[in-house]
Scaffold this active site. Structure first.
Site, short mmCIF file in Angstrom:
data_model
loop_
_atom_site.label_atom_id
_atom_site.label_comp_id
_atom_site.label_asym_id
_atom_site.label_seq_id
_atom_site.Cartn_x
_atom_site.Cartn_y
_atom_site.Cartn_z
N PRO A 66 0.89 -1.39 -0.02
CA PRO A 66 -0.01 -0.08 0.09
C PRO A 66 0.87 1.25 -0.19
CG PRO A 66 -0.88 -1.39 1.41
CD PRO A 66 0.29 -2.20 1.00
N ILE A 123 -1.14 -6.79 -6.72
CA ILE A 123 -0.24 -7.98 -7.12
C ILE A 123 -1.24 -8.75 -8.21
CG2 ILE A 123 0.69 -10.16 -6.50
CD1 ILE A 123 1.75 -7.62 -5.15
N HIS A 138 -10.25 7.91 -34.45
CA HIS A 138 -11.57 7.34 -34.16
C HIS A 138 -12.54 8.50 -33.88
CE1 HIS A 138 -9.37 3.46 -34.50
NE2 HIS A 138 -10.64 2.82 -34.58
N GLY A 139 -12.02 9.49 -33.21
CA GLY A 139 -13.10 10.62 -32.89
C GLY A 139 -14.12 10.03 -31.86
N GLY A 140 -15.28 10.29 -31.78
CA GLY A 140 -16.12 9.87 -30.78
C GLY A 140 -16.19 8.50 -30.60
N GLU A 190 6.82 -2.42 -13.30
CA GLU A 190 8.09 -2.50 -13.51
C GLU A 190 8.92 -1.23 -13.32
OE1 GLU A 190 7.87 -5.42 -12.97
OE2 GLU A 190 6.07 -6.30 -13.99
N THR A 206 8.49 3.11 -12.76
CA THR A 206 7.80 4.04 -13.41
C THR A 206 8.79 4.73 -14.32
OG1 THR A 206 8.38 6.02 -11.86
CG2 THR A 206 6.47 4.75 -11.37
#
Length: 391
Positions: free
Chosen positions: A126, A155, A334-336, A359, A361
C-alpha cells in the site's frame, strides 16, 4: 532442425492460437474481469506458460528475441493474457530458474509450466512501490522456521495464484520467500474497478503470521532479496513490458489504419487527409524504433551482454511512452467512436498507461538511464565547456 527454424514454427503456432483462441475472447475477458481457466489450460497444454523456460521442465526454450516476439503476439490480442505471461512466466518462472535450488526448480517449474500452479510476484505494498528497499512486510525467525507478517497490494494474478514469491524485511535484511496459498494465514482480496488490468486478477495479499520452513522456502539466500531476486525479476519483467508496449502500439496502429481507410468525412476517406497521414506516419516510425530497441535488447540478452540490462530499461521506457502516444492518437483518429468500448482503441488507450507505471515508473527509468548516460558519455579528453574560447 536448427533452433531458429524450431522457434519460427512455434511463433506460427502461437499466431494461429491467438487468432482462434485469444482474440475472440478479448472482449469477454475485459467485461468479465477474469481470465478463463479453460484458456489458461489451453496455453499450458501448448507449453506457452513456459515459453522461455527449458524443455527439461516442459518449456519451449525460446531465446529472448523469440520470447519477445511471442509476448508481442499475445499482447496484441489481449493485455490480460499477456500479463499472465509477464508475471507467471517471466517474474516467477525465470526468477525461480535463475535463483532456485535444484529441488525448488524440480518441484515448482514443471507445475508452473503445466498450469497446475499459477505464480505471482508479491513485492508492491500500500505504501511501497518503486521504493522496494523499504518493504513493510516483515519476517521473523523462530528456530528453523520463519514467520511472515504483512500486506501486499496491486499484485497481478494475486487472486488466482497458488504460489507467491514474497519479498519481506527483517531489520533491513530483505529476503525472498516461496509462499503457498494454502498455508495458514494467507488470504487475498480482489481489486476491482481499475483503469486497466481489469482481468489481471489484481489483489491484496495478506500474510497473517504465515509459518514457513527455511530449507524449502527461501529463494536465493537470506538477505539477497533485493540485490538479487528483486533486481533480476524486475529485469525479466521490464523486458516483457517493453514488448507489451510494442504490442499495444502495433494493435492501435492496425486499428487506426483500418478505420481511416473506411471512415468518410467531407466526401473522402479520412486517410486521404494530410493530418491523418501525419499521425499514421509518425506512429509507424515510432513503432519501428521501439521494436528495434526491443530486438537489440533481446539480442544482447541472448548473448549475455553486460549492458543488456540498461538496454532493456531503455527499451521499456521508450516503448511504454510510444504505446501511450500511439494509443492516444488512435482514439483521436476514431473521434467519438474512440471513446466507446465497442471499439478496441478505447481499451488499448487505458491499458497503455499502466505500462508507464509497472516494473518501474517512467520517471524511475529516466533516472536510471540518465545515470548511465552521465557515466557512459562523459569524455574527459574533450573540454566542451571551454572549447569556444580556443576558436
Amino acid at each position: 532442425m536448427q533452433k531458429s527454424e524450431y522457434q519460427e514454427i512455434v511463433l506460427q503456432d502461437v499466431e494461429t492460437f491467438v487468432k482462434e483462441e485469444i482474440r475472440p475472447l478479448s472482449s469477454l475477458i475485459e467485461e468479465s474481469e477474469e481470465l478463463p481457466k479453460n484458456l489458461i489450460n489451453k496455453m499450458a497444454a501448448k507449453g506457452y506458460l513456459g515459453a522461455c523456460l527449458p524443455k527439461e521442465y516442459g518449456g519451449l526454450e525460446l531465446d529472448p528475441v523469440y520470447y519477445g516476439k511471442f509476448t508481442e503476439l499475445i499482447g496484441k490480442a489481449c493485455s490480460a493474457t499477456r500479463t499472465l505471461v509477464t508475471v507467471h512466466t517471466s517474474l516467477v518462472g525465470q526468477t525461480l530458474l535463475r535463483w532456485g535450488t535444484r529441488k525448488q526448480k524440480e518441484k515448482w517449474l514443471p507445475k508452473l509450466i503445466s498450469g497446475e500452479k499459477i505464480g505471482a510476484f508479491a513485492l508492491s505494498e500500500p505504501d511501497v512501490g518503486s521504493d522496494a528497499k523499504n518493504v513493510q512486510t516483515r519476517y521473523f525467525r523462530d528456530g528453523n522456521k520463519y514467520i511472515i507478517r504483512g500486506l501486499k497490494k496491486w499484485i497481478s494474478l494475486g487472486d488466482i495464484a497458488d504460489l507467491f514469491i514474497v519479498i519481506a524485511s527483517n531489520n533491513g535484511l530483505i529476503t525472498a520467500f516461496i509462499v503457498e496459498r494454502d498455508m495458514i494465514g494467507v488470504s487475498t482480496k480482489p481489486i476491482k474497478r481499475m483503469l486497466a488490468g481489469r482481468a489481471s486478477h489484481l489483489a491484496q495479499v495478506h500474510f497473517d503470521d504465515v509459518i514457513i520452513s527455511e530449507e524449502s522456502s527461501i529463494l536465493g539466500r537470506e538477505g539477497g532479496g533485493f540485490d538479487y531476486i528483486v533486481s533480476t525479476a524486475l529485469d525479466y519483467g521490464r523486458y516483457s513490458i517493453a514488448w507489451a508496449g510494442v504490442a499495444l502500439a502495433q494493435e492501435a496502429l492496425d486499428a487506426m489504419v483500418a478505420y481511416s481507410r473506411k471512415r468518410e468525412q467531407f466526401g473522402k476517406k479520412i486517410h486521404q487527409f494530410q493530418l491523418i497521414q501525419g499521425i499514421i506516419g509518425d506512429s509507424v516510425t515510432k513503432i519501428h524504433a521501439a521494436r528495434s530497441l526491443c530486438l537489440k535488447a533481446g539480442e544482447m540478452r541472448k548473448n549475455s551482454d553486460e549492458e543488456a540490462g540498461i538496454e532493456t530499461t531503455i527499451a521499456k521506457y521508450f516503448s511504454s511512452k510510444v504505446a501511450s502516444q500511439i494509443t492516444a492518437e488512435a482514439v483521436q483518429v476514431h473521434g467519438g467512436y474512440g471513446c466507446s468500448s465497442l471499439y478496441p482503441v478505447e481499451r488499448l488507450f487505458r491499458e497503455s498507461k499502466v505500462l508507464e507505471i509497472i516494473e518501474g515508473t517512467s520517471q524511475i527509468q529516466q533516472i536510471i538511464i540518465s545515470n548511465y548516460g552521465l557515466r557512459k558519455y562523459y569524455n574527459k579528453d574533450i573540454d566542451y565547456v571551454n572549447h569556444h574560447q580556443k576558436i
